[in-house]
Design an enzyme around this catalytic site. Sequence first.
Site, PDB file in Angstrom:
ATOM      1  N   GLY A  15       0.831  -1.194   0.000  1.00  0.00           N
ATOM      2  CA  GLY A  15       0.000   0.000   0.000  1.00  0.00           C
ATOM      3  C   GLY A  15       0.864   1.241   0.000  1.00  0.00           C
TER       4      GLY A  15
ATOM      5  CD  GLN B 122       3.581   5.794   2.318  1.00  0.00           C
ATOM      6  OE1 GLN B 122       2.550   5.245   1.974  1.00  0.00           O
ATOM      7  NE2 GLN B 122       4.639   5.128   2.765  1.00  0.00           N
TER       8      GLN B 122
ATOM      9  CB  CYS C 223       5.995   2.535   7.100  1.00  0.00           C
ATOM     10  SG  CYS C 223       5.448   3.942   6.121  1.00  0.00           S
ATOM     11  CG  LEU C 224       7.067   0.901   1.007  1.00  0.00           C
ATOM     12  CD1 LEU C 224       6.314   1.191  -0.283  1.00  0.00           C
ATOM     13  CD2 LEU C 224       8.224  -0.050   0.752  1.00  0.00           C
TER      14      LEU C 224
ATOM     15  CG  HIS D 151       0.325   1.594   7.630  1.00  0.00           C
ATOM     16  ND1 HIS D 151       1.368   1.217   8.445  1.00  0.00           N
ATOM     17  CD2 HIS D 151       0.864   2.360   6.650  1.00  0.00           C
ATOM     18  CE1 HIS D 151       2.496   1.746   7.976  1.00  0.00           C
ATOM     19  NE2 HIS D 151       2.226   2.441   6.881  1.00  0.00           N
ATOM     20  CD  GLU D 152      -0.906   2.547   3.071  1.00  0.00           C
ATOM     21  OE1 GLU D 152      -0.501   3.728   2.959  1.00  0.00           O
ATOM     22  OE2 GLU D 152      -0.114   1.594   3.152  1.00  0.00           O
TER      23      GLU D 152
ATOM     24  CG  HIS E  26       0.888   6.894   5.469  1.00  0.00           C
ATOM     25  ND1 HIS E  26       2.062   7.475   5.885  1.00  0.00           N
ATOM     26  CD2 HIS E  26       1.174   5.583   5.285  1.00  0.00           C
ATOM     27  CE1 HIS E  26       3.007   6.539   5.972  1.00  0.00           C
ATOM     28  NE2 HIS E  26       2.495   5.388   5.615  1.00  0.00           N
TER      29      HIS E  26
END
Length: 161
Positions: free
Chosen positions: A43, A48, A88-89, A130-131, A134
Site C-alpha cells: 500500500g 508518501q 512502512c516504506l 495504516h494508509e 498516512h
Amino acid sequence: MKLKTYPDPVLQKRAVPLRSITDADLDKLRKMRDLMYELGGIGLAGPQVGWSSRVVVMDTDGRGEGERIFINPKIIESDGMAEDQEGCLSLPGIRSTVVRAEKVVVVAYAEDGKRLEIDAEGLQARAWQHEIDHLNGVLFIDKLPAAAQMNIRHRLKELSS
Ligand code: CO
C-alpha cells in the site's frame, strides 16, 4: 515520482480530499500504483509521494487484480483488536508491533468514480488503518508505546541525519 521518507514534513501533514478526478490525477495514481509494486509494498498513500491528497493505492494479496486505486477512503466501522508487526516504506529499517482494530469497513471511490464499500480484516484491515493514518499525517511509530519508541530512537536519528 519518488518515495518520501521520514522525516520529510509532508508525511506529517493532513491530506485534503480530492474534489474531482482529473486525467492528471489518474495518471499520478497509476504511477503511484507502479511505484508501490516497484518498491514491493502492499500500500502507498498520497503523502508518501509528496502528494497531499486523500488517495491510496493498495494490493494486499499481491495478485495485481481488482480495485487497487482508492480515492477519499474513510473508515466507517471498526471492530475488535489485533496486534501485529508493521513496517512502512517511508520508515526503512523499522518494524514494530502495532495495535489496530481487527476489522474495518472502508468507503472509498474507485478511479471511475464508483463508490466502493470494502469489508476488510486481517492484513487488509491493518493496511487500511495504516494508509488512512498516512492521510492524517500519522505514522505507525506515532502509535507505539514509550518502550517501543525507545527501541527505534537510534534508527530514527539515523534517518534524520
Ligand atoms: Co506507511
